[in-house]
Design an enzyme around this catalytic site. Structure first.
Site, PDB file in Angstrom:
ATOM      1  CG  HIS A 193      38.935  41.977  51.692  1.00 16.85           C
ATOM      2  ND1 HIS A 193      39.358  42.911  52.602  1.00 16.85           N
ATOM      3  CD2 HIS A 193      38.784  40.824  52.383  1.00 16.85           C
ATOM      4  CE1 HIS A 193      39.453  42.351  53.791  1.00 16.85           C
ATOM      5  NE2 HIS A 193      39.102  41.082  53.683  1.00 16.85           N
ATOM      6  CG  LEU A 210      34.139  31.334  52.716  1.00 18.84           C
ATOM      7  CD1 LEU A 210      32.866  32.049  52.274  1.00 18.84           C
ATOM      8  CD2 LEU A 210      33.905  30.620  54.034  1.00 18.84           C
ATOM      9  CB  VAL A 246      33.173  34.373  48.182  1.00 14.43           C
ATOM     10  CG1 VAL A 246      32.073  35.316  48.637  1.00 14.43           C
ATOM     11  CG2 VAL A 246      32.653  33.395  47.127  1.00 14.43           C
ATOM     12  CG  HIS A 247      37.478  36.954  52.694  1.00 14.27           C
ATOM     13  ND1 HIS A 247      36.710  37.672  53.591  1.00 14.27           N
ATOM     14  CD2 HIS A 247      38.768  37.199  53.014  1.00 14.27           C
ATOM     15  CE1 HIS A 247      37.504  38.324  54.420  1.00 14.27           C
ATOM     16  NE2 HIS A 247      38.756  38.057  54.094  1.00 14.27           N
ATOM     17  CB  ALA A 248      39.656  37.551  47.297  1.00 11.40           C
TER      18      ALA A 248
END
Length: 107
Positions: free
Chosen positions: A83, A75, A78-80
């Site tokens: 961004h 996760l 995926v967050h990176a």
């Protein structure tokens, strides 16, 4: 990518560089609103430098995967990526907004 960096360090580099690029892009828009176009362009250059750093890390991870050195898709990763893509969109919009401000200044 150095072996001494953890997977989380690598991901955080993408997040940090993307966040900084987004901030520079937003600052560029603010400067364009006050017709400070030279400063706006400098902020866009700084944003691009941040993107280069994020892309270096991302490219290395892709090369690792091609060479069968797999990284777990977490996760956080995926967050990176989220961004990074968001920051790229903001930069592209900043370029357009600055262009519009320049045009309005001329008219």
């Amino acid at each position: 990518m150095k072996d001494s960096f953890t997977y989380e360090d690598i991901i955080m580099t993408i997040i940090a560089q993307s966040g900084e690029a987004r901030t520079y892009s937003m600052e560029a828009i603010k400067k364009a609103k006050t017709n400070e176009f030279d400063i706006a362009e400098e902020y866009l250059k700084k944003a691009n430098d941040c993107f280069l750093e994020a892309h270096k890390v991302q490219t290395q991870m892709i090369q690792d995967e091609i060479n069968n050195k797999k990284h777990e898709v977490t996760l956080l990763m995926v967050h990176a990526q989220d961004h990074l893509m968001n920051a790229m969109t903001v930069r592209e919009l900043a370029e357009e907004i600055i262009s519009l401000h320049k045009k309005l200044q001329k008219d």
